[in-house]
Design an enzyme around this catalytic site. Structure first.
Site, mmCIF file in Angstrom:
data_model
loop_
_atom_site.group_PDB
_atom_site.id
_atom_site.type_symbol
_atom_site.label_atom_id
_atom_site.label_comp_id
_atom_site.label_asym_id
_atom_site.label_seq_id
_atom_site.Cartn_x
_atom_site.Cartn_y
_atom_site.Cartn_z
ATOM 1 N NE ARG A 134 20.182 40.190 -6.706
ATOM 2 C CZ ARG A 134 21.277 40.919 -6.700
ATOM 3 N NH1 ARG A 134 22.442 40.351 -6.938
ATOM 4 N NH2 ARG A 134 21.232 42.211 -6.461
ATOM 5 C CG ASP B 223 14.962 39.233 4.694
ATOM 6 O OD1 ASP B 223 13.826 39.747 4.670
ATOM 7 O OD2 ASP B 223 15.739 39.256 3.726
ATOM 8 C CB ALA C 18 24.599 46.275 1.715
ATOM 9 C CG ASP D 142 33.135 47.968 -1.001
ATOM 10 O OD1 ASP D 142 34.285 48.378 -1.287
ATOM 11 O OD2 ASP D 142 32.281 47.683 -1.863
ATOM 12 C CD GLU E 167 30.217 55.061 -1.963
ATOM 13 O OE1 GLU E 167 30.240 54.909 -3.209
ATOM 14 O OE2 GLU E 167 29.895 54.152 -1.176
ATOM 15 C CG HIS F 28 30.933 51.370 -4.010
ATOM 16 N ND1 HIS F 28 29.895 52.259 -3.848
ATOM 17 C CD2 HIS F 28 30.343 50.182 -4.318
ATOM 18 C CE1 HIS F 28 28.743 51.643 -4.064
ATOM 19 N NE2 HIS F 28 28.998 50.373 -4.356
ATOM 20 C CB ALA G 249 30.517 45.347 -9.172
#
Length: 532
Positions: free
Chosen positions: A150, A170, A230, A255, A260, A279, A282
């Protein structure tokens, strides 16, 4: 129906639930775990983000609970095992952050080409050092995108808009899908050799962990730029720090990290040509709006008895039907993982034939079980609901047939997979005995008798000459590999024979190489059934 929202989601998600007839919404933001435990006695569903946890204690305190939804991707704060034991569906919202993460990736890409954060920092410090910040254009540069799911697909679209040459790696990307995205499907080594920028969009698995490391950096152009939005662990962080120090990597953007929050002692913090974000994939208003509404809609659909969107565990199946289908679900799943590991990565078409008594059953759950098995070593984010979408994204067309085959079995499942060159691969399987043990009964049109409750299968094709079984047994014994089962088959005397060995442990590369060195061996595959 009563739905408890433990963590704040978008207003549109809350309003959607309030607008549904017969739904009571309880907003319990900021509640402690103990307080939540006391609120769930009559709750049908719980919605959380990352702050609250749905523990076994909460599940045990909620006898009416039927669904748990996570407004986000990660479900580490939900006891999935306890929920599954209770028949409670757990779902997440993996699609809501696609655009947000793709755009953050491109932000990091631009910052790696033009050192905007560094220039801004010096400007804020009162300095004017124009010559120190010469950058590089994206136009006509080559970007390697590792993973065309996606998010990778969205990054590819944006790279094309910037006039970049896109190389896509891929293993499960078909030529048709690559042509649709207008990208060049290549092998990993070609990405390393030709790319000016590399961005990673693959799940973290055994094969992708630390896939970018000192040895792979050495294969890349001097001055390569690396992006990872990712998963932490796809890049060896120590090796990246050294590559930045040496100048092999000109710039990077991260990111996500192995640990973390990132340790204050991390060597990554030393490099001003590395831009890091905590991170934020989103973290946009739109993404949060999307996941809030998506989780609300999915929870309501689940409670109303519809197909569950983005289920992490098995979807709801009628108990009577489940009792009949359960052993066949296991068989279909195992056959899915076997055919995927026995075939090339670029499969275009799969035909599933259900025979015997299976002709009269609802086979949709079996199809989903097969797809989950097929995808289990391709992606970590697969479930009964999203499996068909992932298969579509891979460009694999499916065909389902319910028709009795002329075989000596009461029930049989046959799988036929076809690659891009038109070559066909086939397996058949059934259940044996009162315990209904799953068995392979045919591989590539050769009859076999191979249990599917092994840990590993060593599948050999060889010329039908004396001594092969002894050679294989000797090599496996030398490497301390125990054979639990062996099945031999051939279609013609002196032709190509098939040998399937069940193994208790995975053969190392040295053992495989030693067997392959025999001139009569024509093909060898190791099928991993652990976790299947």
């Amino acid at each position: 129906m009563k739905i408890l929202i433990a963590d704040k989601i978008s207003g549109s998600g809350v309003q959607f639930l309030r607008d549904q007839e017969g739904v009571e919404v309880v907003e319990a933001y900021g509640s402690s775990q103990e307080e939540l435990e006391g609120m769930v006695a009559d709750v049908d569903a719980i919605i959380v983000r990352s702050a609250s946890s749905v523990t076994k204690a909460i599940i045990d305190a909620a006898p009416k609970l039927r669904a748990v939804g996570r407004a986000g991707v990660g479900v580490d704060n939900i006891d999935i095992e306890a929920a599954t034991d209770r028949g409670i569906v757990v779902m997440n919202t993996p699609g809501g952050n696609t655009i947000a993460t793709a755009e953050l990736t491109f932000t990091h890409l631009l910052c790696s080409a033009r050192p905007i954060p560094q220039a801004n920092a010096l400007m804020k410090a009162g300095k004017w050092e124009k010559k120190a910040f010469q950058g590089s254009e994206l136009y006509k540069k080559t970007i390697g995108i590792l993973g065309l799911g996606r998010i990778g697909s969205e990054v590819a679209k944006r790279a094309k808009a910037f006039g970049m040459n896109v190389l896509a790696y891929d293993p499960y990307l078909t030529k048709a899908r690559a042509e649709q995205l207008e990208v060049n499907k290549v092998e990993l080594e070609e990405v390393f050799e030709k790319a000016d920028f590399i961005t990673v969009h693959m799940p973290k698995t055994e094969t992708t962990k630390n896939m970018l490391n000192a040895s792979t950096f050495a294969k890349m152009k001097d001055g390569i730029r690396i992006i990872n939005c990712a998963r932490g662990g796809l890049i060896d962080e120590d090796d990246l720090a050294e590559a930045l120090r040496s100048g092999k990597v000109a710039a990077a953007g991260l990111d996500v990290f192995v640990e973390e929050p990132l340790s204050s002692e991390s060597a990554l913090r030393e490099h001003d040509r590395l831009v890091m974000t905590p991170h934020l994939g989103a973290s946009t208003a739109e993404a949060q709006e999307n996941v809030g509404l998506e989780v609300a809609e999915s929870i309501y659909e689940s409670l109303m008895g519809g197909w569950v969107q983005n289920a992490i565990n098995a979807p709801s199946i009628d108990p009577k039907q489940l009792a009949v289908l359960r052993p066949y679900l296991n068989l279909a799943f195992k056959m899915g993982t076997v055919i995927q590991q026995l075939t090339p990565s670029e499969i275009n078409h799969i035909r599933i034939t259900y025979s015997g008594n299976l002709v009269n059953l609802e086979v949709k759950p079996l199809n989903r079980a097969f797809q989950r098995g097929y995808l289990r070593k391709i992606t970590t984010d697969v479930n009964d609901v999203n499996a068909p979408r992932i298969m579509d994204r891979l460009g694999i067309k499916g065909e389902i047939v319910q028709n009795s085959l002329e075989r000596d079995y009461t029930e049989l499942i046959r799988i036929e997979a076809t690659d891009s060159n038109g070559k066909s691969y086939s397996i058949e399987g059934t259940l044996i005995g009162k315990s209904q043990n799953p068995r392979l009964t045919l591989v590539n049109e050769r009859n076999v008798e191979s249990p599917l409750d092994e840990k590993y299968l060593l599948v050999l094709e060889n010329e039908d000459v004396p001594g092969i079984v002894g050679m294989v047994g000797t090599v496996l014994a030398k490497h301390k590999l125990n054979i639990s089962n062996m099945s031999l088959s051939r279609n013609t005397v002196g032709g190509i024979a098939l040998n399937i060995c069940g193994l208790d442990s995975e053969p190392e590369a040295e053992a495989i190489a030693e067997i392959t060195a025999n001139k009569y061996i024509k093909g060898i595959r190791v099928v991993n059934l652990n976790g299947a």
